[in-house]
Design a protein around this motif. Structure first.
Motif, short mmCIF file in Angstrom:
data_model
loop_
_atom_site.label_atom_id
_atom_site.label_comp_id
_atom_site.label_asym_id
_atom_site.label_seq_id
_atom_site.Cartn_x
_atom_site.Cartn_y
_atom_site.Cartn_z
N LEU A 288 34.91 -3.99 83.10
CA LEU A 288 35.01 -5.30 84.13
C LEU A 288 33.70 -5.76 84.07
CD1 LEU A 288 36.80 -7.42 85.60
CD2 LEU A 288 36.36 -6.09 87.59
N PHE A 289 33.47 -7.39 83.59
CA PHE A 289 32.00 -7.68 83.68
C PHE A 289 32.03 -9.21 84.06
CE2 PHE A 289 33.49 -7.95 79.29
CZ PHE A 289 33.30 -9.31 79.05
N GLY A 290 31.21 -9.80 84.58
CA GLY A 290 31.12 -11.09 84.80
C GLY A 290 29.99 -11.47 85.65
N ALA A 291 30.18 -12.83 85.96
CA ALA A 291 29.10 -13.69 86.88
C ALA A 291 29.56 -14.45 87.70
CB ALA A 291 27.75 -13.78 86.27
N ALA A 292 29.24 -14.87 88.84
CA ALA A 292 29.76 -15.97 89.64
C ALA A 292 28.85 -16.09 90.72
CB ALA A 292 31.13 -15.58 90.25
N ASN A 293 28.62 -17.37 91.26
CA ASN A 293 27.79 -17.57 92.30
C ASN A 293 26.64 -16.87 92.87
OD1 ASN A 293 29.82 -19.50 93.13
ND2 ASN A 293 31.11 -17.97 93.79
N GLY A 294 25.77 -16.64 91.54
CA GLY A 294 24.45 -15.55 91.68
C GLY A 294 24.88 -14.36 91.54
N TRP A 295 25.80 -13.94 91.83
CA TRP A 295 26.18 -12.37 91.48
C TRP A 295 26.55 -12.11 90.30
CZ3 TRP A 295 25.42 -9.19 95.57
CH2 TRP A 295 25.49 -9.89 97.03
N HIS A 296 26.32 -10.92 89.66
CA HIS A 296 26.45 -10.44 88.52
C HIS A 296 27.19 -8.80 88.39
CE1 HIS A 296 22.64 -8.89 87.90
NE2 HIS A 296 22.14 -10.09 88.20
N TRP A 297 28.00 -8.33 87.85
CA TRP A 297 28.67 -6.91 87.77
C TRP A 297 28.94 -6.58 86.56
CZ3 TRP A 297 30.72 -11.37 89.95
CH2 TRP A 297 31.97 -11.95 89.43
N ASN A 298 28.91 -5.22 86.50
CA ASN A 298 29.50 -4.51 85.14
C ASN A 298 29.87 -3.26 85.42
OD1 ASN A 298 29.70 -3.64 82.60
ND2 ASN A 298 27.62 -4.19 81.99
N ILE A 299 31.18 -2.76 85.49
CA ILE A 299 31.76 -1.63 85.93
C ILE A 299 32.42 -1.11 84.75
CG2 ILE A 299 33.10 -0.59 87.74
CD1 ILE A 299 32.61 -3.41 89.38
N GLU A 300 32.17 0.22 84.54
CA GLU A 300 32.89 0.75 83.37
C GLU A 300 33.37 2.21 83.59
OE1 GLU A 300 32.30 1.41 78.49
OE2 GLU A 300 30.85 0.22 79.78
N GLY A 301 34.72 2.68 83.31
CA GLY A 301 35.03 3.78 83.73
C GLY A 301 35.79 4.54 82.34
N MET A 302 35.42 5.75 81.99
CA MET A 302 35.77 6.47 80.92
C MET A 302 36.47 7.75 81.24
SD MET A 302 32.15 5.36 79.42
CE MET A 302 31.44 4.93 81.11
N LEU A 303 37.40 8.24 80.47
CA LEU A 303 38.02 9.53 80.61
C LEU A 303 38.16 10.08 79.16
CD1 LEU A 303 41.24 8.93 82.82
CD2 LEU A 303 38.81 9.92 83.63
N GLN A 304 37.70 11.66 78.91
CA GLN A 304 37.70 11.88 77.72
C GLN A 304 38.35 13.37 77.78
OE1 GLN A 304 33.32 12.55 76.85
NE2 GLN A 304 33.51 10.41 76.04
N GLY A 305 39.20 13.60 76.77
CA GLY A 305 39.86 14.80 76.40
C GLY A 305 39.68 15.32 74.94
N GLY A 306 40.39 16.27 74.61
CA GLY A 306 40.13 16.69 73.09
C GLY A 306 40.09 18.13 73.22
N ARG A 307 39.42 18.68 72.01
CA ARG A 307 39.35 20.27 71.82
C ARG A 307 37.76 20.45 71.20
NH1 ARG A 307 43.20 22.94 74.30
NH2 ARG A 307 42.85 24.84 72.78
N PHE A 308 37.24 21.53 71.88
CA PHE A 308 35.89 21.98 71.51
C PHE A 308 36.13 23.44 71.38
CE2 PHE A 308 31.80 23.91 72.47
CZ PHE A 308 31.15 23.48 71.57
N ASN A 309 35.96 23.96 69.86
CA ASN A 309 36.14 25.49 69.77
C ASN A 309 37.71 26.09 70.36
OD1 ASN A 309 33.95 25.95 68.04
ND2 ASN A 309 32.55 26.72 69.59
N ASP A 310 38.72 25.23 70.22
CA ASP A 310 39.85 25.70 70.66
C ASP A 310 39.73 25.56 72.12
OD1 ASP A 310 41.03 25.88 68.27
OD2 ASP A 310 40.29 27.76 67.87
N MET A 311 38.94 25.04 72.74
CA MET A 311 38.97 24.92 74.28
C MET A 311 39.17 23.51 74.84
SD MET A 311 35.64 27.20 75.60
CE MET A 311 34.52 26.31 74.47
N PRO A 312 40.09 23.12 75.71
CA PRO A 312 40.10 21.88 76.22
C PRO A 312 38.92 21.20 76.69
CG PRO A 312 40.96 23.35 77.93
CD PRO A 312 40.71 23.97 76.56
N ILE A 313 38.65 19.95 76.42
CA ILE A 313 37.87 19.06 76.91
C ILE A 313 38.18 18.12 78.13
CG2 ILE A 313 36.31 17.05 76.37
CD1 ILE A 313 36.18 17.90 73.47
N ARG A 314 37.72 18.18 79.15
CA ARG A 314 37.96 17.49 80.46
C ARG A 314 36.70 16.83 80.89
NH1 ARG A 314 41.99 18.42 78.13
NH2 ARG A 314 43.94 19.26 78.98
#
Length: 480
Positions: A288-314
């Protein structure tokens, strides 16, 4: 992100190029032709120059009334047929960058290094109706790199970008663009997919991309492989062991927008403190990003899964930025606070990988020095910028770093392990201070300089050499 000055180069480019998906509604990928724009009575402004030069639409210059007389316009619209539907756009970027390091990587590398990067990026963009061919060679050389130039220092003469695409109108304002070839990719804030603009050799991808526009919505679907730098001319080839695919969407609204995306990634030779093996990772994220009335923001969230050497990724990451522009005060200070967290692995013996993978992040991620990458990290970065004049910007920045997990080490920007956790239970990695200055005497020329100092913390002191690292950077950039 970072305040302007020397850092403004990375920020403006990362922010503008990364948000190109939201802005393509007014660029070449929008499906809105220059002829349509020329028929309107709205004032025309030259496109913003970005690292992804293919997003610039200069077709409005087909109408002589819209020309301003600036000397660069002679290179931006070169008609090849009487009707002007077939035309060329050309341009170039010339960059010289000097970097001097003292005790690089806290004394783990050479004690002193002075390197000079030289880079030229000309391009030719051929338009024929709704079809287009874009070609951009790269000439990148380095002197002074010790013990020898690496893949981000030198590639000689090679093809940076070369692709063809065609645009289809689907009714209303909906368009679909199909593209194949080699190109630079930068999505969002380039935290996961960036052009690697800061170092000398930029990062391109070979593959396929589909770009869909409808109203305020832009969607990109792609399957690509990263290009790996060879030591000789025209020997860069895409990786046979790594692949990236996904869907990245942006919905723009007044003053900002929201991104939603899925990214898939495979690396047959991945390496973490956990070990070496095959990695297949899936990332879900939103920004979520934007700017208004002199304020500006940029917020990002990320989740990762999958496999590494037959082990789960969290794994996971949260990146935040909040800022306040005080334009009415002298020197128009802009205060920004950035805080990022990226997960690390809890233990190398728990048969689960918790290290966040930043995939292909932008260069100069945390500043001009940026010895540490966004893996197993907590960082707090307050900064302020000042407009000393319309052409002169001063930036001051400090960054504090901690390990997110005590069971994992720290990594560099490409994701290579710098220091293993060993027996250290220390969390604090160190702090960095930076001052930078940028002067733009003309629209095409930018001169900048920076001074950075990294003071190692307890984790660095307990795991190896712990000298203060310093860097001086000087850069001249000419681009049109």
């Amino acid at each position: 992100m970072r305040p302007p000055a020397c850092m403004v180069v990375g920020i403006v480019i990362a922010g503008i190029a990364g948000m190109a998906t939201a802005r393509q509604a007014t660029t070449t990928d929008s499906g809105v032709s220059g002829a349509t724009a020329a028929q309107s009575h709205e004032p025309w402004r030259a496109p913003v120059l970005t690292t992804e030069r293919y997003n610039e639409d200069w077709s409005v210059l087909a109408d002589p009334v819209r020309r301003t007389g600036h000397w660069t316009e002679a290179f931006k619209y070169l008609p090849l047929d009487p009707g002007g539907t077939v035309y060329l756009t050309t341009g170039v970027e010339l960059r010289l960058r000097y970097e001097h390091y003292r005790e690089k990587y806290w004394g783990s590398a050479v004690p002193r290094e002075s390197l000079l990067w030289k880079r030229a990026l000309p391009y030719v963009d051929l338009h024929a109706g709704q079809a287009r061919v874009f070609v951009q060679p790269e000439f990148a050389y380095a002197t002074g790199a010790r013990p020898a130039p690496g893949p981000v220092d030198r590639t000689g003469a090679d093809l940076l970008q070369g692709f063809a695409d065609v645009l289809f109108h689907m009714g209303g304002d909906a368009t679909v663009r199909l593209r194949a070839g080699r190109e630079l990719l930068g999505f969002g804030s380039q935290r996961l997919i960036g052009t690697r603009y800061g170092p000398n050799v930029m990062l391109a991808f070979d593959g396929l991309r589909t770009i869909v526009h409808r109203g305020a919505l832009t969607a990109n679907a792609f399957y690509v492989r990263p290009v790996e730098t060879g030591p000789h001319a025209f020997d860069d080839r895409h990786s046979s062991s790594r692949a990236l695919w996904g869907v990245y969407t942006t919905h723009a609204f007044a003053g900002g927008g929201i991104d939603l995306y899925y990214l898939g990634y495979r690396n047959d030779h991945a390496a973490f403190e956990q070990g070496v093996g095959r990695e297949q990772r899936h990332t879900l994220g939103s920004r979520l990003f934007g700017a208004a009335n002199g304020w500006h923001w940029n917020i990002e969230g990320m989740l990762q899964g999958g496999r590494f050497n037959d082990m789960p990724i969290r794994a996971w990451s949260l990146a935040t930025e909040f800022g306040r522009s005080l334009a009415t005060l002298r020197f128009a200070p802009d205060i920004t606070v950035r805080a990022d967290v990226a997960s690390g692995d809890r233990s190398a013996q728990d048969h689960r990988l918790g290290t966040f993978n930043a995939l292909f992040p932008k260069g100069k991620y945390f500043g001009e020095l940026s010895p540490i990458g966004p893996y197993n990290i907590i960082n707090l970065q307050p900064g302020v910028s000042f407009a000393l004049s319309p052409q002169l910007q001063l930036g001051l920045l400090t960054t504090l770093y901690w390990r997110q997990s005590l069971g994992d080490g720290i990594y560099d920007m490409p994701g290579h392990l710098l220091r293993a956790s060993g027996t250290s239970r220390a969390r604090f990695i160190g702090r960095e201070a930076e001052a930078s200055l940028e002067w733009q005497p003309t629209a095409e020329l930018t001169l900048s300089g920076s001074v950075s100092e990294f003071l190692p913390g307890s984790f660095i002191r307990q795991t190896g050499p712990a000298q203060r690292t310093g860097m001086i950077g000087l850069e001249a950039n000419f681009r049109f």
